[in-house]
Design a protein around this motif. Sequence first.
Motif, mmCIF file in Angstrom:
data_model
loop_
_atom_site.group_PDB
_atom_site.id
_atom_site.type_symbol
_atom_site.label_atom_id
_atom_site.label_comp_id
_atom_site.label_asym_id
_atom_site.label_seq_id
_atom_site.Cartn_x
_atom_site.Cartn_y
_atom_site.Cartn_z
ATOM 1 N N ASP A 189 2.862 -23.008 5.277
ATOM 2 C CA ASP A 189 4.071 -23.208 5.995
ATOM 3 C C ASP A 189 4.866 -21.793 6.245
ATOM 4 O O ASP A 189 6.104 -22.044 6.450
ATOM 5 C CB ASP A 189 4.979 -24.203 5.461
ATOM 6 N N HIS A 190 4.169 -20.768 5.958
ATOM 7 C CA HIS A 190 4.831 -19.648 6.055
ATOM 8 C C HIS A 190 3.780 -18.480 6.816
ATOM 9 O O HIS A 190 2.930 -18.696 7.037
ATOM 10 C CB HIS A 190 5.212 -18.845 4.525
ATOM 11 N N THR A 191 4.578 -17.384 7.528
ATOM 12 C CA THR A 191 3.734 -16.291 7.860
ATOM 13 C C THR A 191 4.046 -15.036 7.030
ATOM 14 O O THR A 191 5.175 -14.842 6.681
ATOM 15 C CB THR A 191 4.444 -15.985 9.309
ATOM 16 N N LEU A 192 3.025 -14.441 6.657
ATOM 17 C CA LEU A 192 2.890 -13.150 6.147
ATOM 18 C C LEU A 192 3.268 -12.110 6.992
ATOM 19 O O LEU A 192 2.173 -11.858 7.764
ATOM 20 C CB LEU A 192 1.958 -13.025 5.090
ATOM 21 N N VAL A 193 4.235 -11.289 7.071
ATOM 22 C CA VAL A 193 4.464 -10.257 7.803
ATOM 23 C C VAL A 193 4.279 -8.815 7.095
ATOM 24 O O VAL A 193 5.033 -8.656 6.338
ATOM 25 C CB VAL A 193 5.876 -10.287 8.380
ATOM 26 N N ILE A 194 3.135 -8.101 7.615
ATOM 27 C CA ILE A 194 2.832 -6.615 6.907
ATOM 28 C C ILE A 194 3.596 -5.704 7.979
ATOM 29 O O ILE A 194 3.199 -5.677 9.003
ATOM 30 C CB ILE A 194 1.374 -6.612 6.704
ATOM 31 N N GLY A 195 4.425 -4.835 7.339
ATOM 32 C CA GLY A 195 5.037 -3.752 8.152
ATOM 33 C C GLY A 195 4.777 -2.409 7.547
ATOM 34 O O GLY A 195 4.651 -2.182 6.292
ATOM 35 N N ARG A 196 4.362 -1.520 8.384
ATOM 36 C CA ARG A 196 4.151 -0.130 7.795
ATOM 37 C C ARG A 196 5.920 0.496 7.940
ATOM 38 O O ARG A 196 6.645 0.216 8.813
ATOM 39 C CB ARG A 196 3.735 0.657 9.245
ATOM 40 N N VAL A 197 6.038 1.194 6.587
ATOM 41 C CA VAL A 197 7.283 1.868 6.425
ATOM 42 C C VAL A 197 7.584 3.037 7.350
ATOM 43 O O VAL A 197 6.521 3.934 7.433
ATOM 44 C CB VAL A 197 7.506 1.986 4.928
ATOM 45 N N SER A 236 0.757 -1.244 0.175
ATOM 46 C CA SER A 236 0.013 -0.022 -0.216
ATOM 47 C C SER A 236 0.836 1.066 -0.033
ATOM 48 O O SER A 236 2.056 1.371 0.464
ATOM 49 C CB SER A 236 -0.962 0.231 1.259
ATOM 50 N N LEU A 237 0.661 2.280 -0.521
ATOM 51 C CA LEU A 237 1.093 3.533 -0.534
ATOM 52 C C LEU A 237 0.599 4.615 0.679
ATOM 53 O O LEU A 237 1.353 5.189 1.050
ATOM 54 C CB LEU A 237 0.907 4.337 -2.044
ATOM 55 N N ASP A 238 -0.589 4.276 0.756
ATOM 56 C CA ASP A 238 -1.208 5.117 1.812
ATOM 57 C C ASP A 238 -2.265 4.296 2.708
ATOM 58 O O ASP A 238 -3.194 3.884 2.364
ATOM 59 C CB ASP A 238 -1.976 6.100 1.324
ATOM 60 N N PRO A 239 -1.643 3.767 4.141
ATOM 61 C CA PRO A 239 -0.349 4.115 4.363
ATOM 62 C C PRO A 239 0.727 3.139 3.792
ATOM 63 O O PRO A 239 0.255 2.194 3.349
ATOM 64 C CB PRO A 239 -0.572 3.829 5.740
ATOM 65 N N PRO A 240 1.845 3.672 3.654
ATOM 66 C CA PRO A 240 2.996 3.138 3.299
ATOM 67 C C PRO A 240 3.287 1.547 3.916
ATOM 68 O O PRO A 240 3.748 1.308 5.096
ATOM 69 C CB PRO A 240 4.387 3.819 3.263
ATOM 70 N N LEU A 241 3.005 0.402 3.194
ATOM 71 C CA LEU A 241 2.898 -0.802 3.824
ATOM 72 C C LEU A 241 3.708 -1.892 2.949
ATOM 73 O O LEU A 241 3.570 -1.705 1.663
ATOM 74 C CB LEU A 241 1.529 -1.404 4.029
ATOM 75 N N VAL A 242 4.652 -2.664 3.285
ATOM 76 C CA VAL A 242 5.391 -3.839 2.731
ATOM 77 C C VAL A 242 4.943 -5.211 3.391
ATOM 78 O O VAL A 242 4.488 -5.179 4.578
ATOM 79 C CB VAL A 242 6.679 -3.483 2.681
#
Length: 189
Positions: free
Chosen positions: A157-165, A68-74
């Motif tokens: 078998d994974h975890t998706l981690v979403i982080g705010r930049v 996402s650009l707003d808010p910035p997320l990866v």
Amino acid sequence: MKTVSPIIPLPHGHAEGVSNDEFRAAMSRLASGVVLVTAQEPSLDPDDPGAPDAEDVGMTATAFMSVSLDPPLVLVSLRAGSRMDDLLAEQPLWAVSVLAESQRHIAGRFAMRGRISDRLLFEDIPYVRGKATGAPLAGGALATLECRTEQRVPAGDHTLVIGRVLTADVPSAEGGPLMYFRSRYRQLR
């Protein structure tokens, strides 16, 4: 009335009919960028004055994307139960260095299984500490991001981690990106 066909498990154990090898081969045809994900693990023994305050931890990842650009997320995908997955479940601050084509050695070093301690892996790699996270940011990276975990999503078998930049910098405009394609590191040509 619509008839629903039952899903019949196949010999490989996947009800959907695709084996691990078939899935891996198909996905190896998707080129992706390569990043170094880093964080600081708090001291395991804060009462010991001789123990280090924190230990740097790092891993290579190819499953990384902008969300996402707003808010910035990866988003980064971590193998469930890996050291980085366990660490980011406990503390929310981490960083990403987008590796340049000249940094294949860094990607390979942090992708090794059964590797030596992370402390030794960082020993001869130039880096600076992120101002927001304290995590190492690789010198010579095409871009660096510091993040705070917003959400963790279990996915197979994974975890998706979403982080705010928290910070985003472009310290080096030299060279192209390091790519991963057909199970090998590559350069754009």
